[in-house]
Design a protein around this motif. Structure first.
Motif, short mmCIF file in Angstrom:
data_model
loop_
_atom_site.label_atom_id
_atom_site.label_comp_id
_atom_site.label_asym_id
_atom_site.label_seq_id
_atom_site.Cartn_x
_atom_site.Cartn_y
_atom_site.Cartn_z
N LEU A 145 0.82 -1.19 0.00
CA LEU A 145 0.00 0.00 0.00
C LEU A 145 0.87 1.25 0.00
O LEU A 145 1.85 1.34 0.72
N SER A 146 0.52 2.22 -0.81
CA SER A 146 1.28 3.45 -0.92
C SER A 146 0.61 4.54 -0.09
O SER A 146 -0.59 4.81 -0.25
N VAL A 147 1.38 5.17 0.80
CA VAL A 147 0.85 6.25 1.61
C VAL A 147 0.43 7.42 0.73
O VAL A 147 -0.63 8.02 0.92
N SER A 148 1.27 7.76 -0.24
CA SER A 148 0.95 8.89 -1.11
C SER A 148 -0.31 8.63 -1.92
O SER A 148 -1.13 9.53 -2.12
N ARG A 149 -0.50 7.39 -2.37
CA ARG A 149 -1.72 7.06 -3.12
C ARG A 149 -2.95 7.15 -2.23
O ARG A 149 -4.00 7.66 -2.65
N LEU A 150 -2.82 6.68 -1.00
CA LEU A 150 -3.93 6.76 -0.05
C LEU A 150 -4.32 8.22 0.21
O LEU A 150 -5.49 8.58 0.16
N LEU A 151 -3.33 9.06 0.49
CA LEU A 151 -3.60 10.46 0.78
C LEU A 151 -4.18 11.18 -0.43
O LEU A 151 -5.12 11.97 -0.31
N LEU A 152 -3.62 10.90 -1.61
CA LEU A 152 -4.09 11.57 -2.82
C LEU A 152 -5.53 11.21 -3.13
O LEU A 152 -6.38 12.07 -3.37
N ALA A 153 -5.83 9.90 -3.12
CA ALA A 153 -7.19 9.45 -3.45
C ALA A 153 -8.19 9.91 -2.40
O ALA A 153 -9.27 10.43 -2.73
N GLY A 154 -7.86 9.73 -1.12
CA GLY A 154 -8.79 10.11 -0.05
C GLY A 154 -9.04 11.60 0.01
O GLY A 154 -10.19 12.04 0.13
N THR A 155 -7.97 12.40 -0.09
CA THR A 155 -8.13 13.85 -0.03
C THR A 155 -8.89 14.38 -1.24
O THR A 155 -9.79 15.22 -1.11
N ALA A 156 -8.53 13.90 -2.42
CA ALA A 156 -9.18 14.40 -3.63
C ALA A 156 -10.66 14.05 -3.66
O ALA A 156 -11.52 14.92 -3.87
N LEU A 157 -10.99 12.78 -3.41
CA LEU A 157 -12.39 12.37 -3.47
C LEU A 157 -13.19 12.96 -2.30
O LEU A 157 -14.34 13.36 -2.47
N GLY A 158 -12.57 13.02 -1.11
CA GLY A 158 -13.26 13.61 0.04
C GLY A 158 -13.60 15.07 -0.20
O GLY A 158 -14.71 15.53 0.09
N THR A 159 -12.64 15.83 -0.74
CA THR A 159 -12.89 17.24 -1.05
C THR A 159 -13.96 17.38 -2.13
O THR A 159 -14.83 18.26 -2.06
N PHE A 160 -13.91 16.51 -3.11
CA PHE A 160 -14.91 16.54 -4.19
C PHE A 160 -16.31 16.26 -3.63
O PHE A 160 -17.28 16.96 -3.97
N PHE A 161 -16.43 15.25 -2.76
CA PHE A 161 -17.74 14.92 -2.19
C PHE A 161 -18.29 16.07 -1.36
O PHE A 161 -19.48 16.41 -1.44
N LEU A 162 -17.43 16.69 -0.52
CA LEU A 162 -17.90 17.79 0.32
C LEU A 162 -18.25 19.02 -0.52
O LEU A 162 -19.18 19.76 -0.18
N SER A 163 -17.51 19.23 -1.61
CA SER A 163 -17.85 20.35 -2.50
C SER A 163 -19.21 20.14 -3.14
O SER A 163 -20.02 21.08 -3.24
N LEU A 164 -19.48 18.92 -3.57
CA LEU A 164 -20.80 18.63 -4.12
C LEU A 164 -21.89 18.78 -3.07
O LEU A 164 -23.00 19.24 -3.38
N SER A 165 -21.60 18.42 -1.82
CA SER A 165 -22.57 18.60 -0.74
C SER A 165 -22.92 20.07 -0.56
O SER A 165 -24.08 20.44 -0.41
N SER A 166 -21.89 20.94 -0.59
CA SER A 166 -22.13 22.38 -0.47
C SER A 166 -22.92 22.91 -1.65
O SER A 166 -23.82 23.75 -1.49
N LEU A 167 -22.62 22.42 -2.84
CA LEU A 167 -23.35 22.85 -4.04
C LEU A 167 -24.82 22.46 -3.94
O LEU A 167 -25.71 23.25 -4.29
N ILE A 168 -25.07 21.25 -3.48
CA ILE A 168 -26.46 20.80 -3.32
C ILE A 168 -27.18 21.69 -2.31
O ILE A 168 -28.35 22.05 -2.50
N GLY A 169 -26.49 22.04 -1.22
CA GLY A 169 -27.11 22.91 -0.23
C GLY A 169 -27.46 24.27 -0.79
O GLY A 169 -28.52 24.84 -0.49
N ILE A 170 -26.57 24.83 -1.62
CA ILE A 170 -26.84 26.14 -2.23
C ILE A 170 -28.01 26.06 -3.20
O ILE A 170 -28.93 26.90 -3.18
N LEU A 171 -27.99 25.05 -4.07
CA LEU A 171 -29.06 24.91 -5.06
C LEU A 171 -30.40 24.59 -4.40
O LEU A 171 -31.45 24.99 -4.91
N GLY A 172 -30.35 23.86 -3.28
CA GLY A 172 -31.58 23.52 -2.59
C GLY A 172 -32.00 24.52 -1.54
O GLY A 172 -32.94 24.27 -0.78
N ASN A 173 -31.29 25.66 -1.48
CA ASN A 173 -31.61 26.73 -0.53
C ASN A 173 -31.55 26.22 0.92
O ASN A 173 -32.35 26.64 1.76
#
Length: 327
Positions: free
Chosen positions: A141-169
């Motif tokens: 297991l690669s630490v850098s791969r774990l951090l890259l995948a987890g951070t990137a996807l986690g940030t993407f998911f939370l950004s989409l959550s914020s977008l849904i909140g804005i669009l849904g008022n």
């Protein structure tokens, strides 16, 4: 070693009971101990007793269960990936569940506790599978791969959550929920956490011996009769509902599954038959006191408990990254 375990368990139980009693009695309205005792052991119909029984007590119990489940899940995840940086929030599970619940909260057809829980289950599954798909394709297991995948996807998911909140008022409500908190807890959440937490903790304990063998390496584990792929699969399947019910109940709370197992490992050792239950105790203590601190810090308003755990967890996370890189 057994004496140290007993002392740690005894101190944790004392801190846990004290934290729960303070959580029930303190808040925007401080209640005397006599009222708390009457609500817990006698009953009554006064507003103060209803406040304790219907609001503060389920909230305190939910904090105990959520903290313990996240910490034990973090211990299991670190064991099966052989990586001290693995944790539900870093692995994208809690963010995936947060995105699914955010989407479900703006859909009228999906409502209620079980609707949100089912959504969180799907989101945790997708988030965890996507991140682990990057990290478990090889035995090393690669630490850098774990951090890259987890951070990137986690940030993407939370950004989409914020977008849904804005669009849904509903951006303000979802922003507080994504940051984590227990203000909306009911007894339905408590029973769901008890059911999921009890079953998962028992099954985690049965897997602990195999996780100990897995920590020796895949080749050594195979030679000892343990199939690494099967243990990882079962562990991930158990981690998904744990993360789902925690997010559905308390929102996105990060770093509990990172800090507590690391602390337990430093105090004791890598025997997961001890680490899992002790991590549950440590996570419960941390979450009860963190929730109490966030309630009292800015009365009568509440600070999201996820912010408090992040303040504690980020320095530990950065220290672990530096330690892993030095290796």
């Amino acid at each position: 070693m057994s004496k140290r375990v007993s002392v740690f368990a005894a101190v944790s139980v004392i801190l846990l009971i004290t934290g729960v009693l303070l959580a029930v009695s303190l808040g925007a309205k401080r209640l005397p101990f006599e009222t708390v005792a009457s609500a817990l052991f006698k009953g009554g119909d006064s507003l103060d007793i209803k406040l304790i029984r219907e609001v503060r007590l389920p909230r305190a119990i939910a904090a105990v269960l959520t903290g313990g489940m996240l910490a034990s899940a973090g211990a299991v995840m670190q064991g099966v990936t052989r990586n001290p940086l693995a944790e539900p929030s870093i692995m994208g599970m809690t963010q995936g569940a947060s995105l699914a619940v955010a989407a479900a909260s703006v859909i009228p057809a999906v409502s209620g506790l079980f609707g949100l829980t089912a959504s969180a289950l799907i989101g945790a599954f997708l988030g965890g599978i996507l991140v682990l798909g990057f990290c478990l394709r090889t035995t090393n297991l690669s630490v850098s791969r774990l951090l890259l995948a987890g951070t990137a996807l986690g940030t993407f998911f939370l950004s989409l959550s914020s977008l849904i909140g804005i669009l849904g008022n509903r951006s303000q409500e979802l922003a507080f929920w994504v940051a984590g908190g227990f203000k909306s807890i009911t007894w339905g959440h408590v029973w769901l956490l008890l059911f999921a937490g009890g079953i998962s903790l028992i099954l985690f304990f049965f897997l602990a011996g195999s996780i100990n063998i897995l920590s020796l390496g895949d080749e050594a584990a195979t030679g000892l009769g343990v199939r690494p792929e099967r243990i990882r699969l079962w562990s991930i399947l158990l981690l998904i509902p744990v993360c789902a019910v925690c997010v559905a109940s308390a929102g996105n709370i990060a770093f509990v599954g990172l800090v507590i197992p690391h602390m337990i490992r430093k105090i004791f050792d890598n025997d997961y038959r001890r680490m899992i239950p002790l991590s549950f105790l440590g996570g419960s203590v941390l979450m009860v006191w963190a929730d109490l601190a966030t309630r009292l810090a800015n009365q009568p308003y509440e600070t999201p408990v996820g912010l408090f755990t992040s303040i504690l967890g980020v320095p530990v996370f950065l220290w672990l990254i530096r330690k892993e890189q030095s290796r």
